[in-house]
Motif scaffolding. Structure first.
Motif, short mmCIF file in Angstrom:
data_model
loop_
_atom_site.label_atom_id
_atom_site.label_comp_id
_atom_site.label_asym_id
_atom_site.label_seq_id
_atom_site.Cartn_x
_atom_site.Cartn_y
_atom_site.Cartn_z
N GLY A 91 1.08 -1.22 0.21
CA GLY A 91 0.07 -0.02 -0.15
C GLY A 91 0.85 1.26 0.09
N SER A 92 0.25 2.51 0.53
CA SER A 92 1.20 3.61 0.48
C SER A 92 1.87 3.72 1.87
CB SER A 92 0.04 5.03 0.42
OG SER A 92 -0.25 4.85 -0.84
N VAL A 93 2.83 3.12 1.93
CA VAL A 93 3.72 3.14 3.04
C VAL A 93 4.41 4.45 3.35
CG1 VAL A 93 5.64 2.01 4.29
CG2 VAL A 93 4.06 0.71 2.64
N PRO A 94 4.33 5.19 4.67
CA PRO A 94 5.03 6.32 4.59
C PRO A 94 6.54 6.40 4.31
CG PRO A 94 3.85 5.76 6.76
CD PRO A 94 3.75 4.72 5.83
N GLU A 95 6.69 7.35 3.49
CA GLU A 95 7.97 7.56 2.80
C GLU A 95 9.30 7.37 3.60
OE1 GLU A 95 10.69 8.11 -0.44
OE2 GLU A 95 8.50 7.63 -0.55
N ALA A 129 -0.33 -0.98 -6.41
CA ALA A 129 -1.50 -1.35 -7.00
C ALA A 129 -2.24 -0.29 -7.52
CB ALA A 129 -2.26 -2.35 -5.77
N ARG A 130 -1.67 0.87 -7.53
CA ARG A 130 -2.53 2.08 -8.17
C ARG A 130 -2.41 1.85 -9.54
NH1 ARG A 130 -4.10 6.98 -6.42
NH2 ARG A 130 -3.02 6.72 -4.25
N GLN A 131 -3.58 2.11 -10.11
CA GLN A 131 -3.71 2.07 -11.51
C GLN A 131 -2.91 2.93 -12.17
OE1 GLN A 131 -5.20 -0.31 -13.86
NE2 GLN A 131 -5.51 -1.54 -11.94
N ARG A 132 -2.21 2.73 -13.28
CA ARG A 132 -1.30 3.56 -14.19
C ARG A 132 -2.29 4.20 -15.04
NH1 ARG A 132 3.56 3.99 -14.65
NH2 ARG A 132 3.47 3.67 -16.91
N HIS A 167 -1.06 -1.93 -13.63
CA HIS A 167 -0.34 -1.32 -12.36
C HIS A 167 1.05 -1.93 -12.00
CE1 HIS A 167 -2.00 -4.84 -9.98
NE2 HIS A 167 -3.21 -4.43 -10.45
N TRP A 168 1.96 -1.50 -11.27
CA TRP A 168 2.97 -2.04 -11.11
C TRP A 168 3.31 -3.74 -10.70
CZ3 TRP A 168 8.27 -1.59 -11.50
CH2 TRP A 168 8.85 -0.27 -11.99
N LEU A 169 2.26 -3.99 -9.87
CA LEU A 169 2.44 -5.55 -9.21
C LEU A 169 2.11 -6.39 -10.34
CD1 LEU A 169 0.55 -5.28 -5.86
CD2 LEU A 169 2.84 -5.70 -6.07
N GLU A 170 1.17 -5.79 -11.58
CA GLU A 170 0.83 -6.74 -12.64
C GLU A 170 2.35 -6.79 -13.38
OE1 GLU A 170 -3.90 -5.85 -13.87
OE2 GLU A 170 -2.08 -4.53 -14.40
#
Length: 183
Positions: A12-16, A62-65, A70-73
């Motif tokens: 997910g969106s992990v803190p940078e 997993a955010r759609q490009r 997305h990157w996982l694909e």
């Protein structure tokens, strides 16, 4: 920038700052360079070029490009091994993102080597109950267990098939010899 080393990907969106700290600690311990790419970067651009170190993705994989997928694909399609980095909490718990992203990787066929908890408190009992492929954790920089846990994690990564660099092998041999001489 494909590599023999696994990609470092957040669940997910992990803190940078947490992702950066964990990735830098792994790269330093493994004695390899670290490259960081935002998830907005084209996977083909990153995965087409050889790179001798770790590659960290910044953002939600997993955010759609905009161009689809997305990157996982892409990671699954390229069969690029990966590690999921999951933020830990002070009470030893982790969010449901760990299980969700692990399941998504399985569904896509992405070669997930395992999960690494970053910071928080490590609760081995809870991690066993999760039923996920936890490899270990990277404590915060100020935690006295950090060096020991990085070494333990390094051994787990080796058992998971992550190759050591020659420089890492030499440094570990020297460190063991120095420790033996002091004993």
């Amino acid at each position: 920038m494909s590599t023999e080393l696994p990609l470092l990907v957040g669940a997910g969106s992990v803190p940078e700052q947490r992702m950066r700290d964990a990735a830098e600690a792994l790269a330093q311990h493994w004695t390899v360079p670290l490259a960081t790419h935002p998830v907005g970067t084209s996977p083909a651009t990153v995965l087409n070029e050889p790179w001798p170190g770790f590659i960290r993705l910044s953002g939600d994989p997993a955010r759609q490009r905009p161009d689809g997928g997305h990157w996982l694909e892409a990671i699954a399609d390229w069969r690029q091994p990966m590690l999921l980095l999951v933020p830990g909490e002070a009470d030893g718990s982790v969010s449901g993102h760990a299980a969700a992203y692990s399941a998504l990787c399985g569904q896509l066929g992405a070669p997930l080597l395992g999960l690494i908890q970053i910071q928080g408190s490590w609760d081995a009992r809870q991690r066993r109950r999760d039923g996920l492929t936890w490899l270990g954790w990277i404590p915060a920089q100020a935690d006295s267990a950090r060096a020991m846990e990085l070494e333990r994690l390094s051994l787990c990564l080796q058992r998971a098939g992550v190759p050591q660099t020659q420089k890492t092998k030499v440094l570990r041999t020297e460190a063991r010899a120095a420790a033996t001489a002091q004993a």
